[in-house]
Design a protein around this motif. Structure first.
Motif, PDB file in Angstrom:
ATOM      1  N   ALA A 298       0.821  -1.218   0.000  1.00  0.00           N
ATOM      2  CA  ALA A 298       0.000   0.000   0.000  1.00  0.00           C
ATOM      3  C   ALA A 298       0.852   1.263   0.000  1.00  0.00           C
ATOM      4  CB  ALA A 298      -0.926  -0.007   1.216  1.00  0.00           C
ATOM      5  N   ASN A 299       2.056   1.182   0.546  1.00  0.00           N
ATOM      6  CA  ASN A 299       2.926   2.362   0.633  1.00  0.00           C
ATOM      7  C   ASN A 299       4.081   2.326  -0.360  1.00  0.00           C
ATOM      8  OD1 ASN A 299       2.004   3.934   3.255  1.00  0.00           O
ATOM      9  ND2 ASN A 299       1.905   1.760   3.753  1.00  0.00           N
ATOM     10  N   ALA A 300       3.989   1.438  -1.338  1.00  0.00           N
ATOM     11  CA  ALA A 300       5.059   1.310  -2.330  1.00  0.00           C
ATOM     12  C   ALA A 300       5.191   2.587  -3.149  1.00  0.00           C
ATOM     13  CB  ALA A 300       4.787   0.123  -3.243  1.00  0.00           C
ATOM     14  N   PRO A 301       6.408   2.928  -3.594  1.00  0.00           N
ATOM     15  CA  PRO A 301       6.632   4.210  -4.269  1.00  0.00           C
ATOM     16  C   PRO A 301       6.222   4.254  -5.734  1.00  0.00           C
ATOM     17  CG  PRO A 301       8.698   3.006  -4.061  1.00  0.00           C
ATOM     18  CD  PRO A 301       7.665   2.203  -3.346  1.00  0.00           C
ATOM     19  N   SER A 302       5.895   3.112  -6.340  1.00  0.00           N
ATOM     20  CA  SER A 302       5.530   3.110  -7.754  1.00  0.00           C
ATOM     21  C   SER A 302       4.447   2.074  -8.018  1.00  0.00           C
ATOM     22  CB  SER A 302       6.751   2.800  -8.634  1.00  0.00           C
ATOM     23  OG  SER A 302       7.186   1.464  -8.438  1.00  0.00           O
ATOM     24  N   PHE A 303       3.790   2.200  -9.166  1.00  0.00           N
ATOM     25  CA  PHE A 303       2.747   1.259  -9.561  1.00  0.00           C
ATOM     26  C   PHE A 303       3.329  -0.147  -9.688  1.00  0.00           C
ATOM     27  CE2 PHE A 303      -0.394  -0.256 -12.928  1.00  0.00           C
ATOM     28  CZ  PHE A 303      -1.430  -0.381 -12.040  1.00  0.00           C
ATOM     29  N   PHE A 304       4.507  -0.259 -10.288  1.00  0.00           N
ATOM     30  CA  PHE A 304       5.183  -1.556 -10.437  1.00  0.00           C
ATOM     31  C   PHE A 304       5.427  -2.194  -9.071  1.00  0.00           C
ATOM     32  CE2 PHE A 304       9.340  -3.652 -10.125  1.00  0.00           C
ATOM     33  CZ  PHE A 304       9.149  -4.728 -10.974  1.00  0.00           C
ATOM     34  N   ALA A 309       4.546  -6.153  -4.899  1.00  0.00           N
ATOM     35  CA  ALA A 309       4.455  -6.418  -3.464  1.00  0.00           C
ATOM     36  C   ALA A 309       3.112  -7.047  -3.106  1.00  0.00           C
ATOM     37  CB  ALA A 309       4.659  -5.132  -2.675  1.00  0.00           C
ATOM     38  N   GLY A 310       2.032  -6.540  -3.689  1.00  0.00           N
ATOM     39  CA  GLY A 310       0.708  -7.103  -3.423  1.00  0.00           C
ATOM     40  C   GLY A 310       0.610  -8.545  -3.879  1.00  0.00           C
ATOM     41  N   ALA A 311       1.142  -8.847  -5.061  1.00  0.00           N
ATOM     42  CA  ALA A 311       1.081 -10.207  -5.595  1.00  0.00           C
ATOM     43  C   ALA A 311       1.908 -11.166  -4.748  1.00  0.00           C
ATOM     44  CB  ALA A 311       1.562 -10.229  -7.040  1.00  0.00           C
ATOM     45  N   LEU A 353      13.255 -15.246  -1.624  1.00  0.00           N
ATOM     46  CA  LEU A 353      13.372 -14.256  -2.700  1.00  0.00           C
ATOM     47  C   LEU A 353      12.194 -13.290  -2.672  1.00  0.00           C
ATOM     48  CD1 LEU A 353      14.665 -13.162  -5.293  1.00  0.00           C
ATOM     49  CD2 LEU A 353      13.465 -14.974  -6.553  1.00  0.00           C
ATOM     50  N   GLY A 354      10.988 -13.833  -2.490  1.00  0.00           N
ATOM     51  CA  GLY A 354       9.811 -12.966  -2.406  1.00  0.00           C
ATOM     52  C   GLY A 354       9.876 -12.016  -1.226  1.00  0.00           C
ATOM     53  N   ALA A 355      10.308 -12.533  -0.072  1.00  0.00           N
ATOM     54  CA  ALA A 355      10.438 -11.677   1.109  1.00  0.00           C
ATOM     55  C   ALA A 355      11.500 -10.603   0.891  1.00  0.00           C
ATOM     56  CB  ALA A 355      10.785 -12.516   2.335  1.00  0.00           C
ATOM     57  N   GLY A 356      12.595 -10.961   0.211  1.00  0.00           N
ATOM     58  CA  GLY A 356      13.634  -9.982  -0.082  1.00  0.00           C
ATOM     59  C   GLY A 356      13.141  -8.864  -0.984  1.00  0.00           C
ATOM     60  N   ILE A 357      12.305  -9.210  -1.945  1.00  0.00           N
ATOM     61  CA  ILE A 357      11.726  -8.187  -2.828  1.00  0.00           C
ATOM     62  C   ILE A 357      10.837  -7.235  -2.028  1.00  0.00           C
ATOM     63  CG2 ILE A 357      10.140  -7.821  -4.758  1.00  0.00           C
ATOM     64  CD1 ILE A 357      11.230 -10.406  -5.980  1.00  0.00           C
ATOM     65  N   LEU A 358      10.055  -7.783  -1.105  1.00  0.00           N
ATOM     66  CA  LEU A 358       9.230  -6.925  -0.241  1.00  0.00           C
ATOM     67  C   LEU A 358      10.110  -5.971   0.568  1.00  0.00           C
ATOM     68  CD1 LEU A 358       6.528  -9.411   1.174  1.00  0.00           C
ATOM     69  CD2 LEU A 358       6.188  -7.595  -0.502  1.00  0.00           C
ATOM     70  N   MET A 359      11.198  -6.492   1.112  1.00  0.00           N
ATOM     71  CA  MET A 359      12.106  -5.648   1.895  1.00  0.00           C
ATOM     72  C   MET A 359      12.761  -4.581   1.026  1.00  0.00           C
ATOM     73  SD  MET A 359      13.911  -8.454   4.382  1.00  0.00           S
ATOM     74  CE  MET A 359      12.952  -9.409   5.570  1.00  0.00           C
ATOM     75  N   SER A 360      13.086  -4.930  -0.204  1.00  0.00           N
ATOM     76  CA  SER A 360      13.665  -3.949  -1.125  1.00  0.00           C
ATOM     77  C   SER A 360      12.686  -2.809  -1.384  1.00  0.00           C
ATOM     78  CB  SER A 360      14.035  -4.629  -2.446  1.00  0.00           C
ATOM     79  OG  SER A 360      14.373  -3.681  -3.430  1.00  0.00           O
ATOM     80  N   ILE A 361      11.431  -3.152  -1.609  1.00  0.00           N
ATOM     81  CA  ILE A 361      10.409  -2.134  -1.883  1.00  0.00           C
ATOM     82  C   ILE A 361      10.233  -1.215  -0.677  1.00  0.00           C
ATOM     83  CG2 ILE A 361       7.936  -1.805  -2.300  1.00  0.00           C
ATOM     84  CD1 ILE A 361       8.066  -4.407  -3.985  1.00  0.00           C
ATOM     85  N   GLN A 362      10.201  -1.794   0.521  1.00  0.00           N
ATOM     86  CA  GLN A 362      10.039  -0.992   1.730  1.00  0.00           C
ATOM     87  C   GLN A 362      11.267  -0.114   1.981  1.00  0.00           C
ATOM     88  OE1 GLN A 362       7.707  -0.189   3.564  1.00  0.00           O
ATOM     89  NE2 GLN A 362       8.483   0.379   5.578  1.00  0.00           N
ATOM     90  N   ARG A 363      12.444  -0.671   1.796  1.00  0.00           N
ATOM     91  CA  ARG A 363      13.682   0.072   2.042  1.00  0.00           C
ATOM     92  C   ARG A 363      13.817   1.252   1.100  1.00  0.00           C
ATOM     93  NH1 ARG A 363      18.994  -1.050  -0.298  1.00  0.00           N
ATOM     94  NH2 ARG A 363      20.598   0.069   0.875  1.00  0.00           N
ATOM     95  N   HIS A 364      13.551   1.028  -0.176  1.00  0.00           N
ATOM     96  CA  HIS A 364      13.739   2.104  -1.142  1.00  0.00           C
ATOM     97  C   HIS A 364      12.613   3.134  -1.084  1.00  0.00           C
ATOM     98  CE1 HIS A 364      16.655  -0.838  -2.704  1.00  0.00           C
ATOM     99  NE2 HIS A 364      17.300   0.226  -3.121  1.00  0.00           N
ATOM    100  N   ARG A 365      11.470   2.755  -0.505  1.00  0.00           N
ATOM    101  CA  ARG A 365      10.445   3.775  -0.241  1.00  0.00           C
ATOM    102  C   ARG A 365      10.946   4.759   0.805  1.00  0.00           C
ATOM    103  NH1 ARG A 365       6.646   5.024   3.560  1.00  0.00           N
ATOM    104  NH2 ARG A 365       7.386   3.344   4.910  1.00  0.00           N
ATOM    105  N   LYS A 366      11.624   4.237   1.822  1.00  0.00           N
ATOM    106  CA  LYS A 366      12.193   5.106   2.860  1.00  0.00           C
ATOM    107  C   LYS A 366      13.275   6.003   2.280  1.00  0.00           C
ATOM    108  CE  LYS A 366      11.278   2.027   6.792  1.00  0.00           C
ATOM    109  NZ  LYS A 366      11.914   1.214   7.865  1.00  0.00           N
TER     110      LYS A 366
END
Length: 370
Positions: A298-304, A309-311, A353-366
């Motif tokens: 929900a707080n991801a920085p881009s549509f992609f 992250a949702g999927a 790998l999926g969890a790492g992608i979620l962490m990447s999205i959260q980290r780069h949003r910050k």
């Protein structure tokens, strides 16, 4: 001098640890800990299972760390190549793959790999890239193209045959299509189409796949054969009662009535030993995992990033729901592991790998916010 050296070391090491999302990492640690405890009991007659799983966790941790470091924009650039390679590998499997137990699912490329596992992440990655390129102007024919991109690997995987993985890949792709803005009218039309095509799908299923569905309806029709798995697992789940029989005291598991008790049916072992209270705690942990993933989406920085992250989060949900439903006798047996608990390296690395992608999205949003 020693204090300054320690501080300088921490300053060097800190960026390597801060790539992890704290809440998500904590939830995963708790699930993995529960999994190791349960695996020790379930695999007591299989020496080395716990040690092997600890090595699998280490590999999954490294994969998760690498994925967490890679920015979402870089991941987006990998979408088309990874999807293309995945399709090529699936075609190679169909042409000259290895056959085990009547299924052609593996490929020997110096080491034995199962290409269908790649598509669990490659599929949502590809579709998230596809819709990102069309953000703000998605029309009905874009959904049609996305459906074709999804059905190609699903068809190749189902032909192996591997119905469980095909359904997981189908679900992963569908989640992206739905989150991209699929209208309820189109969704209703899709449901009607799927319902109308069920007789055709049924006729194309392999005999063992039809038997699994029939055993779900009435497992007592073949209690010592096809219905054995469901009957014994439901007995184990029910016999745990409220408090469970206690760790290492599960009779169904230790008397070898539960099949595949370290992998697909590990939830039956957990339920027998820890009972309803343990199940509620476990389901609460999965709800926390899914809730954290949806928060990141929900707080991801881009549509992609939002779609991806949702999927991925909903894939975690699908794994847990299908496995628990399968073991409890409310869904057919399709060979889906319980996330972060079932023994096995391939599935654990995919989940990492999926969890790492979620962490990447959260980290780069910050990082974007700062």
């Amino acid at each position: 001098m020693r204090i300054s050296e320690k501080r300088s070391f921490w300053r060097v090491a800190q960026p390597y640890f801060t790539v992890f999302d704290g809440p998500l990492a904590l939830i995963m640690f708790l699930l993995l800990s529960v999994g190791i405890v349960t695996l020790y009991s379930a695999g007591i007659d299989f020496p080395g299972r716990v040690e092997d799983q600890l090595r699998n966790i280490l590999v999954a941790f490294v994969v998760m760390w690498v994925a967490a470091v890679i920015p979402p924009q870089t991941l987006m650039r990998f979408a088309v190549p990874v999807y293309t390679v995945g399709i090529a590998l699936l075609v190679a499997v169909a042409a000259f793959g290895m056959v085990k137990k009547g299924a052609r699912r593996w490929l020997n490329v110096g080491m034995v790999i199962q290409p269908s596992e790649v598509m669990k992440i490659a599929m949502p990655l590809m579709l998230a890239w596809f819709f990102q390129k069309r953000e703000g102007m998605i029309r009905w024919h874009e959904y049609l193209v996305a459906a074709i991109l999804l059905l190609i690997p699903v068809g190749l995987i189902a032909k192996q045959p591997d119905l469980g993985t095909a359904l997981l890949v189908l679900a992963a792709g569908f989640y992206v299509i739905f989150l991209a803005g699929l209208s309820w009218k189109m969704l209703l039309g899709l449901v009607i189409t799927v319902g109308a095509s069920l007789p055709v799908v049924w006729s194309r299923l392999h005999d063992y796949q039809r038997e699994r569905v029939m055993m779900l309806i009435d497992p007592t029709s073949d209690p010592l054969g096809k219905g054995f798995h469901i009957i014994q697992s439901t007995i184990a789940v029910g016999s745990g009662g409220i408090h469970g029989k206690g760790w290492l005291k599960g009779t169904q598991a230790h008397l070898e009535f539960i099949p595949e008790r370290t992998t697909d049916f590990i939830f039956a072992v957990f339920s027998e030993e820890f009972g309803l209270i343990g199940n509620l705690v476990l389901m609460f942990l999965y709800l926390l995992l899914i809730g954290r993933g949806l928060y990141i989406a929900a707080n991801a920085p881009s549509f992609f990033a939002r779609l991806l992250a949702g999927a991925i989060t909903l894939i975690f949900f699908t794994y847990a729901f299908v496995n628990m439903g399968m073991v409890s006798g409310i869904l057919p047996v399709v060979g889906v592991p319980l996330p972060f608990m079932s023994y096995g390296g391939t599935a654990l690395v995919t989940l990492g790998l999926g969890a790492g992608i979620l962490m990447s999205i959260q980290r780069h949003r910050k990082l974007v916010q700062t």
